[in-house]
Each structure stands twice: as structure tokens, then as C-alpha cells.
Design a protein around this motif. Sequence first.
Motif, PDB file in Angstrom:
ATOM      1  N   SER A  30       0.812  -1.213   0.000  1.00 34.19           N
ATOM      2  CA  SER A  30       0.000   0.000   0.000  1.00 34.19           C
ATOM      3  C   SER A  30       0.842   1.259   0.000  1.00 34.19           C
ATOM      4  O   SER A  30       1.802   1.387   0.724  1.00 34.19           O
ATOM      5  N   ASP A  32      -1.128   4.336  -0.541  1.00 36.13           N
ATOM      6  CA  ASP A  32      -2.179   5.328  -0.654  1.00 36.13           C
ATOM      7  C   ASP A  32      -2.524   5.918   0.697  1.00 36.13           C
ATOM      8  O   ASP A  32      -1.950   5.571   1.706  1.00 36.13           O
ATOM      9  N   THR A  37      -8.715   4.401  -1.722  1.00 33.82           N
ATOM     10  CA  THR A  37      -7.534   4.583  -2.557  1.00 33.82           C
ATOM     11  C   THR A  37      -6.480   3.537  -2.271  1.00 33.82           C
ATOM     12  O   THR A  37      -5.608   3.300  -3.075  1.00 33.82           O
ATOM     13  N   ARG A  39      -4.566   0.089  -2.106  1.00 30.08           N
ATOM     14  CA  ARG A  39      -4.570  -0.893  -3.174  1.00 30.08           C
ATOM     15  C   ARG A  39      -5.146  -2.226  -2.759  1.00 30.08           C
ATOM     16  O   ARG A  39      -5.250  -3.124  -3.571  1.00 30.08           O
ATOM     17  N   PRO A 121      -3.439  -2.013  -9.989  1.00 22.86           N
ATOM     18  CA  PRO A 121      -4.483  -1.299  -9.250  1.00 22.86           C
ATOM     19  C   PRO A 121      -5.568  -0.695 -10.134  1.00 22.86           C
ATOM     20  O   PRO A 121      -6.584  -0.249  -9.624  1.00 22.86           O
ATOM     21  N   ASP A 122      -5.348  -0.687 -11.447  1.00 27.57           N
ATOM     22  CA  ASP A 122      -6.332  -0.071 -12.324  1.00 27.57           C
ATOM     23  C   ASP A 122      -7.362  -1.066 -12.854  1.00 27.57           C
ATOM     24  O   ASP A 122      -8.211  -0.713 -13.673  1.00 27.57           O
ATOM     25  N   LYS A 124     -10.240  -3.584 -11.510  1.00 29.80           N
ATOM     26  CA  LYS A 124     -11.011  -3.986 -10.326  1.00 29.80           C
ATOM     27  C   LYS A 124     -11.419  -5.454 -10.375  1.00 29.80           C
ATOM     28  O   LYS A 124     -11.785  -6.024  -9.348  1.00 29.80           O
ATOM     29  N   HIS A 147      -7.746  -7.445  -4.722  1.00 30.62           N
ATOM     30  CA  HIS A 147      -8.142  -6.202  -4.053  1.00 30.62           C
ATOM     31  C   HIS A 147      -9.584  -6.311  -3.565  1.00 30.62           C
ATOM     32  O   HIS A 147     -10.403  -7.011  -4.157  1.00 30.62           O
ATOM     33  N   ASP A 149     -10.967  -3.108  -2.819  1.00 29.22           N
ATOM     34  CA  ASP A 149     -11.342  -1.920  -3.563  1.00 29.22           C
ATOM     35  C   ASP A 149     -10.092  -1.212  -4.048  1.00 29.22           C
ATOM     36  O   ASP A 149      -8.975  -1.550  -3.671  1.00 29.22           O
ATOM     37  N   THR A 150     -10.289  -0.296  -4.948  1.00 33.25           N
ATOM     38  CA  THR A 150      -9.198   0.488  -5.499  1.00 33.25           C
ATOM     39  C   THR A 150      -9.684   1.931  -5.571  1.00 33.25           C
ATOM     40  O   THR A 150     -10.792   2.252  -5.124  1.00 33.25           O
ATOM     41  N   ALA A 155     -13.803  -3.701  -5.532  1.00 34.08           N
ATOM     42  CA  ALA A 155     -13.048  -4.591  -6.409  1.00 34.08           C
ATOM     43  C   ALA A 155     -13.426  -6.050  -6.145  1.00 34.08           C
ATOM     44  O   ALA A 155     -14.330  -6.363  -5.367  1.00 34.08           O
TER      45      ALA A 155
END
Length: 240
Positions: A30, A32, A37, A39, A121-122, A124, A147, A149-150, A155
Amino acid sequence: MTDGSATGIPRLLRVGMGATAVGLLLIFNSVDTGPGTNRAESQPAPPAAAAPAVPGPPDAVHPVPAAPAVPAAPAAPAAVPQAPVLGRAQPTRLRIPQIAVDAPFTELTLDPAGRLNAPPPDDKNLVGWYRDGVTPGERGSAIVAGHVDTAKGPAVFLLLKLLRPGNKVEVNRMDGTVAVFSVDSVEIFAKDAFPDQKVYGKVPDAQLRLITCGGAYDKKRRDYRDNVVVFAHLESSHKA
């Protein structure tokens, strides 16, 4: 690494979740700053198996029998048939009908520090498989991460903690087979007290571990405090 023993797990996958959140399955590395946000965030969950224990009968006063009852001989436990382990074959797709997961796989590797890199990470709807470990269906514990969520929203493993014993997890494999796993338990572990041996230790059959983050979000560490781990065993396999 094909026997699933803990000694085959990369160093920082075995050491445990340290206070800096860079230990065992800081799967998601991580960087973020908060929920939504991170990862590999997850929803808060109690530090216990997701499947609730069945309560025992309430206390009651029972009459004393006139003569002692002869205890019945305990029934021998029924043998649980074990599905034959499969050969090595790269996983291609993960399906978990109970939580609407239908996602392709990507390979996960280690970074220079020995940490498992996260799935991109882009995306989901993507799960990662540790490519230097056993493949799902081989003897040992196959490791799959995703994940919850992202930055783009919920996600693939958002609902992972809701699985229950007996739920099915299907893994399509490159050799044309589908490995069907049955969930044994869903557990929540603090990252700074992660049970390496329980999750990654040597096992006699083909097992699967699905892992994501969970628990409360720690703003100071910029990471979630726990990991959600699904334990499952190979129940059967069939042609795709």
C-alpha cells in the motif's frame, strides 16, 4: 515449493505482518492515503471465523434415570474422500458464484525487497496468483490475492469475508481442467500477528488460500490492519 511447505514461501511472505505493514501478505504494497484509494482495502470484520459457531443447547435440569444408561459406542467418523491432486497447470479464471466473482488471473511476482507485488491497481476485476508457488489443484497451498477496492471503487474481493463453509470456488486451468474447491473456513488475522504456519504450512492435499485486506483502516500506517483469509480444499475436478 510444490509441497506447500512454509520453507518454500518467500521470506517476507513468511515473516509475518509487521507493524510497518510490509510483512506477510502486505499483499498489496500500500502507498495510498485512505479508504477507497488503498490498493487492497477491505471492509471491517470481527477477528473471528466468518462462519458463526453453532451454539450448544441451553442449560437444563434433567431427571436422573432409574438405572445408568449404557453408553452407545461412538460411531466411527465417516471418511471424507479426498480428490486426487492435479498436475501443475497455470490458473486462468476464478469463479465464486456465492459472491459473484468471475475474474481472470494475473501472475504475481516478488519485488526487490521480497514482497509479493499486487495485482494492477487499475483493474477492479482481476486476481493474482503467486507464480512461484503451487498451482491451484496441485498438492500444497496455492496462494491467490485480490483487491477489495481500489481508487476506482469496489473490487473483486470486496465480499470475500462473506463466504461460508461449503461454498464452492472454481479455478479454470490452462490444461483444460476446472479445479473445484470447497470452503473450509474464513478467518480474520491481524497483520502484525499473521499465522504464517497456519496459512502457508505444509499440507497433505491440494488446498487454496484466498487473501485480501480487512479490518479497520489505519491512517497512520496507510493500510488496513487485518487480512481476510479463505481456507479451502480441492473437492473435485472436471473438464472445462
